[in-house]
Design an enzyme around this catalytic site. Structure first.
Site, PDB file in Angstrom:
ATOM      1  N   HIS A 205      -6.114  -4.071  -2.840  1.00  0.00           N
ATOM      2  CA  HIS A 205      -5.261  -3.250  -3.134  1.00  0.00           C
ATOM      3  C   HIS A 205      -3.847  -3.476  -4.237  1.00  0.00           C
ATOM      4  CE1 HIS A 205      -2.218  -5.418   0.235  1.00  0.00           C
ATOM      5  NE2 HIS A 205      -1.895  -4.716  -0.766  1.00  0.00           N
TER       6      HIS A 205
HETATM    7  C1  UD1 Z   1       2.427  -0.586  -1.015  1.00  0.00           C
HETATM    8  C2  UD1 Z   1       3.111  -1.891  -1.311  1.00  0.00           C
HETATM    9  C3  UD1 Z   1       2.488  -2.778  -1.367  1.00  0.00           C
HETATM   10  C4  UD1 Z   1       2.016  -3.562  -0.376  1.00  0.00           C
HETATM   11  C5  UD1 Z   1       1.303  -1.590  -0.335  1.00  0.00           C
HETATM   12  C6  UD1 Z   1       0.624  -2.254   1.464  1.00  0.00           C
HETATM   13  C7  UD1 Z   1       4.616  -1.465  -3.264  1.00  0.00           C
HETATM   14  C8  UD1 Z   1       5.461  -1.614  -4.914  1.00  0.00           C
HETATM   15  N1  UD1 Z   1       3.598  -1.789  -2.841  1.00  0.00           N
HETATM   16  O1  UD1 Z   1       1.226  -0.631  -1.990  1.00  0.00           O
HETATM   17  O2  UD1 Z   1       3.444  -4.409  -1.234  1.00  0.00           O
HETATM   18  O3  UD1 Z   1       0.785  -4.788  -0.379  1.00  0.00           O
HETATM   19  O4  UD1 Z   1       1.585  -0.792  -0.015  1.00  0.00           O
HETATM   20  O5  UD1 Z   1      -0.859  -1.443   1.541  1.00  0.00           O
HETATM   21  O6  UD1 Z   1       5.641  -0.410  -2.585  1.00  0.00           O
HETATM   22  N2  UD1 Z   1      -2.164   6.090  -0.509  1.00  0.00           N
HETATM   23  C9  UD1 Z   1      -2.927   7.413   0.026  1.00  0.00           C
HETATM   24  N3  UD1 Z   1      -2.279   7.441   1.593  1.00  0.00           N
HETATM   25  C10 UD1 Z   1      -1.740   6.836   2.450  1.00  0.00           C
HETATM   26  C11 UD1 Z   1      -0.654   5.813   1.069  1.00  0.00           C
HETATM   27  C12 UD1 Z   1      -0.697   5.556   0.075  1.00  0.00           C
HETATM   28  O7  UD1 Z   1      -3.521   8.345  -0.321  1.00  0.00           O
HETATM   29  O8  UD1 Z   1      -1.411   6.081   3.317  1.00  0.00           O
HETATM   30  C13 UD1 Z   1      -2.759   5.964  -2.159  1.00  0.00           C
HETATM   31  C14 UD1 Z   1      -1.805   7.191  -3.018  1.00  0.00           C
HETATM   32  O9  UD1 Z   1      -2.906   7.621  -3.847  1.00  0.00           O
HETATM   33  C15 UD1 Z   1      -0.717   6.227  -3.536  1.00  0.00           C
HETATM   34  C16 UD1 Z   1      -1.917   5.039  -3.323  1.00  0.00           C
HETATM   35  O10 UD1 Z   1      -2.569   5.039  -1.902  1.00  0.00           O
HETATM   36  O11 UD1 Z   1      -0.617   6.591  -5.159  1.00  0.00           O
HETATM   37  C17 UD1 Z   1      -0.523   3.500  -3.346  1.00  0.00           C
HETATM   38  O12 UD1 Z   1       0.251   3.295  -2.231  1.00  0.00           O
HETATM   39  P1  UD1 Z   1       2.215   3.422  -2.586  1.00  0.00           P
HETATM   40  O13 UD1 Z   1       2.624   2.741  -1.219  1.00  0.00           O
HETATM   41  O14 UD1 Z   1       2.313   3.600  -3.528  1.00  0.00           O
HETATM   42  O15 UD1 Z   1       0.908   1.596  -2.810  1.00  0.00           O
HETATM   43  P2  UD1 Z   1      -0.224   0.371  -2.501  1.00  0.00           P
HETATM   44  O16 UD1 Z   1      -1.037  -0.273  -2.867  1.00  0.00           O
HETATM   45  O17 UD1 Z   1      -0.402   1.171  -0.648  1.00  0.00           O
END
Ligand code: UD1
Length: 358
Positions: A205
């Protein structure tokens, strides 16, 4: 009794809060107000952890959702500041290195509310990765810094942070030991149609791996190659960020030749890990959990905050290249002496709560 606001928002933070929340309840240590930023919101990225890990439901849900870094961080900052002004806690607890972490620490420190950072002192390159920025900033504005190892405390010392530093061990190890009796490797494996020792679990991820088309393609090609060369199945629980990119980059065919699934909750993932042949991951937490389960991991990162496991020879680092990945995974089949306890003895939660009560 003290009032403590604990802020979570993303998957790894639920896991850490589960330990602290349980210890606070066991000792009736303080009035513990749990706040969920809403950074993760899908049922299998959030709710499942609250249910499986016997956590109390959040007292507040900020509902920030997804967005670019600035927007997401700013929304937590604004909403969390309002909440702190209303609740006036004695302390704010933050975990790990997400946007939720740095926003929470910033809001609290500007209001002169002391911050306690659980999993302080982790350092890795590249220095411009979002998590590294978040952890460095958070450490520098925290009053209490709870480290998983001596190395983390030394990292802080190099940056001039020596006060309020405690080497507590890893709360994720506490949770692993506590939950182990509930792991059901055989049943869970059978649900996924997997045979003991005949599969690899891969999770991806990190932005630098999955947001880059060449890297993501090459990593998936590497996994397909591992499957062909070893005959092992590759179970690929897909994070929503990665799923989006697979669609956008037209890599569905490659992912489809592996056993792709939705994200998996804590109990199932740990149960499956017990019987896997090896792990391939770019997750900070999962590379450690693989080690707790006695499994070796190929960590798809240029560096890791969990240096100790790599320095001991147990985990290996590999670049996002198909050949490198295939060679790295092949090397994991060599037996290695298990390095023993690198991140405490499973009583980090107790140590953190005791230190904050003192
Ligand atoms: C975040 C953390 C990372 C952690 C990871 C665990 C930051 C910068 N990064 O990364 O340190 O290792 O969480 O998973 O805070 N999305 C969904 N549903 C959800 C959550 C996210 O669809 O419930 C999708 C969205 O398109 C979003 C993308 O995933 O834009 C990324 O989510 P985000 O929380 O921004 O970052 P992670 O890659 O999950």
């Amino acid at each position: 009794m003290k009032k403590v606001v604990s802020l979570v928002g993303a998957r790894p933070q639920f896991i850490k809060e589960a330990v602290i929340g349980a210890e606070v309840r066991r000792r009736n240590a303080w009035n513990h107000i749990l706040v969920h930023s809403g950074q993760h919101y899908d049922a299998n990225m959030s709710d499942i952890f609250f249910t499986e890990l016997d956590m109390k439901q959040p007292d507040y849900f900020l509902g920030v959702g997804s967005g670019f870094h600035g927007k997401q961080t700013a929304e937590v900052l604004i909403k969390f500041e309002d909440l702190l002004l209303k609740e006036k806690p004695d302390l704010v607890l933050v975990y790990g290195d997400t946007n939720t972490t740095v926003a929470g620490a910033l809001a609290a420190s500007k209001l002169k509310i002391p911050v306690a950072h659980v999993e302080a002192g982790i350092r890795q390159s590249p220095k411009d990765m979002p998590e590294e920025i978040n952890r460095v900033l958070t450490d520098h504005i925290s009053k209490y810094l709870f480290c998983c190892s001596d190395l983390a405390a030394k990292n802080l010392e190099k940056e001039g942070i020596t006060e309020g530093v405690f080497v507590a061990g890893d709360v994720m190890y506490d949770l692993y030991l506590k939950m182990k009796p509930r792991f059901t490797p055989k049943e869970t494996r059978e649900q996924y149609g997997l045979e003991e020792g005949r599969y690899i679990i891969a999770t991806l991820h990190r932005d630098f791996n999955v947001d880059n088309q060449d890297s993501l393609r090459s990593i998936l090609e590497g996994l397909v190659r591992v499957k062909k060369e070893t005959g092992l199945e590759i179970l690929l629980p897909i994070h929503p960020r990665t799923r989006k990119r697979i669609v956008e980059f037209g890599l569905g065919g490659l992912a489809g030749s592996l056993q792709a699934t939705e994200p998996i909750g804590y109990l199932d993932l740990m149960s499956l890990t017990q019987d896997c042949a090896a792990v391939v991951t770019d997750s900070g937490g999962y590379q450690k959990e693989a080690y707790y389960a006695g499994k070796r991991a190929a960590v798809v990162m240029p560096d890791t905050g969990w240096r100790e496991i790599v320095d001991s020879g147990w985990n290996i680092l590999c670049g996002p290249k198909a050949e490198e990945l295939a060679a790295g995974v092949a090397s994991l089949s060599q037996t290695r002496h298990f390095p023993g306890s690198l991140f405490g003895n499973g009583n980090a939660g107790e140590c953190i709560v005791s230190s904050l009560l003192a």
